[in-house]
Design an enzyme around this catalytic site. Structure first.
Site, short mmCIF file in Angstrom:
data_model
loop_
_atom_site.label_atom_id
_atom_site.label_comp_id
_atom_site.label_asym_id
_atom_site.label_seq_id
_atom_site.Cartn_x
_atom_site.Cartn_y
_atom_site.Cartn_z
N ASP A 12 12.33 6.86 12.08
CA ASP A 12 13.26 7.69 11.33
C ASP A 12 14.05 6.85 10.32
O ASP A 12 14.18 7.23 9.16
CB ASP A 12 14.25 8.38 12.28
CG ASP A 12 13.54 9.24 13.31
OD1 ASP A 12 12.39 9.63 13.03
OD2 ASP A 12 14.12 9.53 14.37
N GLU A 24 14.55 14.71 20.19
CA GLU A 24 13.67 15.67 19.52
C GLU A 24 14.38 17.00 19.28
O GLU A 24 14.16 17.66 18.25
CB GLU A 24 12.40 15.89 20.34
CG GLU A 24 11.56 14.64 20.54
CD GLU A 24 11.15 14.02 19.22
OE1 GLU A 24 10.97 14.75 18.23
OE2 GLU A 24 11.01 12.79 19.17
N THR A 82 -16.50 8.50 -4.16
CA THR A 82 -17.86 8.01 -3.94
C THR A 82 -18.83 9.17 -3.76
O THR A 82 -19.98 9.12 -4.22
CB THR A 82 -17.89 7.10 -2.70
OG1 THR A 82 -16.93 6.05 -2.86
CG2 THR A 82 -19.27 6.49 -2.51
N GLY A 116 -8.02 7.84 -7.61
CA GLY A 116 -7.41 8.77 -6.67
C GLY A 116 -7.17 8.13 -5.32
O GLY A 116 -7.66 7.02 -5.05
N THR A 118 -10.62 11.04 -1.07
CA THR A 118 -10.61 12.28 -1.86
C THR A 118 -11.98 12.65 -2.42
O THR A 118 -12.12 13.70 -3.03
CB THR A 118 -9.61 12.15 -3.02
OG1 THR A 118 -9.87 10.94 -3.74
CG2 THR A 118 -8.19 12.13 -2.50
N GLY A 119 -12.97 11.80 -2.24
CA GLY A 119 -14.33 12.17 -2.63
C GLY A 119 -14.85 11.47 -3.88
O GLY A 119 -15.75 11.99 -4.53
#
Length: 655
Positions: free
Chosen positions: A527, A453, A236, A229, A233-234
């Site tokens: 951009d 902008e 470990t 992943g 994302t967790g």
């Protein structure tokens, strides 16, 4: 089974040295010195050839040591019969003395009569020249023993061993062991979201705890579990939860721990790691960032070279599924580059399960926020549902960082609790960088930034599939002079029309400069980078171009990474370049036409931006009215964020 090899016992060496010290002097008592009588001695003394005389009281003999000049005289030098005598300061002659008192009186008489004689007389006890050699050897042996015990052995006590310990333990595994002594406090309750991944690894934990439940039906324990992943994302964290839940020995290390400059060290560490795990079976081995050693073999190697990483990988493959691998040892690994891993490592029987840990969805982000907000003093105005909606594309690590940054901002502002605005400021700080309100900008440059902008905001508001704009600022932040925040739709598929509208909105800044000032600047770097990548993806990856057709040159296996040629001909390459340029230029002209048609509203928006420096969705609704195709938002935020997973949602203007 524990190893019975206890290594070399230094006690035997010390015992032998003591025996040598006690008995060797008698055994080696020898000398190659020539024996002379008293008359010959006093002749040498009168010739001033004697340097020292050592009288032995216990043997009635004296050792004679000649001067350097006498030693160089061939008539006085005797041949050295034993090579060992050259290692010690042995006498040149031995003199048998009768009456010590008479010998001493005559010695003094010669010195008195001949003042040039500088010889000296000392008294001592007889000893063999080998005694000095043996004593020196024993001293050096003792120093080496002490040096070994107090330096090398102490420094090699840890797993890493330090600079000195690596000499003796360089082939040992560096894995950190977590068992009943070192308990891990992280459990599955501390892992928010990741429901599918938790369900898979919970089954592994249950197998280790209740293996009979599965083996009675003929099931076998899985050999390996691979967590794949994006970063943060967790993966470990999930492994730590497995360590806390399994209640079995857990070996944790990184893929780089196998890498060393010495040949054979990586394979040796793999063998030692699995040997330790088998001794404590059932056990779990967790290898973080396994791509450090698991990269596909044969990539980028120099012909004839020896790749130590491949040797390490070969040993890992053998240990995971080879002869004698029937023990209950599960290997867990984590990586965010599964596409470059070796196919032999990914096959069933080694890593039986590949679990994809994706970025959290809306309800998962809410659960993650609840975990981290439990440690923060919150203001009642904070709505977790709102925070979860404002963070699309954020990983668990990003959300933890947002919560921590919000607490720091609240403390900096001397708040009693962390409120809603602190979280919004934290999101802006993380994505866009720190505000630089004191940065000096020329009025002409500030006006150009405002129109740039405003061009983004105008085009994104007037095209159907562009992401809803929530905030525009011309306050310098990080490396940018201005930025626009969007709240992108969380979708799994993207159509051609959606991509074209997004490109048109991205090019709205440069188009506004062209419409208003008649020229363009370098402020659209990010951009242009974004739209170029989008156009390349449409043509070469997703097959969304009519002329190139339904063809994808994307290689998910990563084999083309090391190829020297392109997977298409020169004619096709020319066509691809033309189509990419055509897509970008078409959307740029479209943006120019939209802004030229709505020039009056563009000027109003730019003027308001110059006046307020920061405008929100409500300001655009006053000028343009509501977007008819936008879904109704449950709550309009006072500030907004960008999706970090999709580059360009924050349109930074490079300095």
């Amino acid at each position: 089974m524990k190893s019975t090899n206890k290594g070399f016992n230094w006690f035997y060496l010390l015992f032998f040295a003591v025996l040598l010290l006690l008995f060797a002097p008698q055994f080696f008592r020898m000398s190659d010195a020539k024996t002379i009588d008293e008359g010959q001695f006093f002749t040498l003394l009168q010739q001033n050839k004697v340097k020292d005389v050592l009288v032995m009281k216990d043997t009635e003999e004296a050792q004679v040591f000649l001067t350097n000049e006498a030693k160089n005289d061939p008539s006085t030098v005797r041949k050295t019969d034993s090579p060992l005598m050259g290692l010690s300061a042995s006498p040149d002659y031995l003199v048998n003395i009768g009456d010590l008192k008479y010998f001493q009186e005559r010695f003094n008489q010669v010195k008195t009569q001949n003042p040039d004689v500088k010889a000296s007389m000392d008294f001592g006890r007889s000893k063999s020249p080998m005694e000095g050699i043996i004593i020196q050897i024993l001293i050096w042996v003792g120093i080496m023993v002490l040096f070994y015990y107090f330096f090398f052995r102490r420094m090699s006590g840890g797993a890493g061993g330090g600079p000195g310990g690596q000499i003796f333990s360089i082939g040992k595994s560096r894995a950190k062991l977590f068992d009943e002594k070192d308990k891990v406090n992280v459990t599955f309750k501390d892992v928010a979201g990741l429901e599918g991944a938790k369900e898979e690894v919970q089954e592994v934990v249950d197998f280790l705890k209740n293996s009979e439940k599965y083996t009675r039906l003929g099931g076998k324990i899985p050999k390996g579990v691979l967590l794949v992943g994006p970063p943060g994302t967790g993966k470990t964290l999930l492994a730590k939860a497995v360590a806390g839940e399994a209640k079995v020995p857990f070996f944790s290390l990184s893929g780089s721990d196998f890498v060393e400059m010495f040949v054979g060290v990586g394979a040796s560490r793999v063998r030692d790691l699995f040997a330790q795990a088998k001794a404590k079976s059932p056990a779990i081995i967790f290898i973080d960032e396994i791509d450090a050693i698991g990269r596909a073999r044969g990539r980028g190697n120099i012909t004839g070279g020896n790749d130590e990483r491949e040797n390490t990988l070969n040993q890992l493959l053998t240990e995971m599924d080879g002869f004698g691998t029937d023990t209950n040892v599960i290997v867990m690994a984590a990586t965010n580059r599964a596409d470059i891993l070796d196919k032999a490592l990914m096959r069933a029987g080694r890593f039986d399960r590949s679990i994809y840990v994706d970025l959290p969805e809306l309800h998962e982000r809410k659960e993650i926020f609840n975990v981290h907000l439990s440690k923060i003093k919150l203001d009642p105005s904070v709505d977790v549902e709102f925070l979860a909606k404002q963070t699309p594309g954020f990983s668990g690590a990003d959300i933890a960082n947002v919560c921590n940054e919000a607490a720091l901002i609240a403390a900096r502002k001397n708040h009693d609790a962390v409120d809603k605005q602190d979280f919004l400021d934290a999101v802006d700080r993380i994505i866009g960088g720190l505000e630089k309100k004191n940065k000096a900008i020329k009025p002409s440059e500030k006006k150009r930034v405002a129109y740039h902008e405003a061009g983004h905001a105008t085009v994104s508001w007037l095209v159907e599939h562009a992401a809803p704009l929530l905030k525009v600022t011309i306050v310098p932040r990080g490396r940018s002079l201005g930025a626009a925040w969007y709240l992108p739709e969380e979708r799994q598929l993207t159509t051609t029309e959606q991509m074209l509208d997004e490109m048109c909105a991205t090019l709205g800044g440069r188009a506004a400069e062209q419409v208003v000032f008649g020229n363009i600047s370098t402020g659209a770097l990010s951009d242009l980078e974004r739209v170029t990548k989008q156009a390349q993806s449409m043509v070469t990856i997703y097959g969304l171009n009519e002329k190139v057709g339904n063809i994808s040159y994307y290689d998910s296996s990563g084999q083309q990474e090391y190829s020297f040629g392109k997977p298409y001909s020169e004619e096709t390459a020319k066509t691809i370049d033309q189509e990419i340029s055509k897509i970008i230029e078409t959307q740029y002209q479209r943006a120019v036409e939209i802004l030229a048609t709505n020039r009056e509203k563009l000027d109003q928006l730019a003027s308001k931006l110059l006046e307020k420096e920061v405008i929100f969705r409500e300001d655009l609704e006053e000028i343009f009215g509501k977007r008819v195709w936008d879904p109704e938002l449950t709550e309009t935020p006072t500030s907004t964020i960008d999706d970090p997973a999709e580059a360009g949602n924050v349109l930074n203007e490079e300095v």
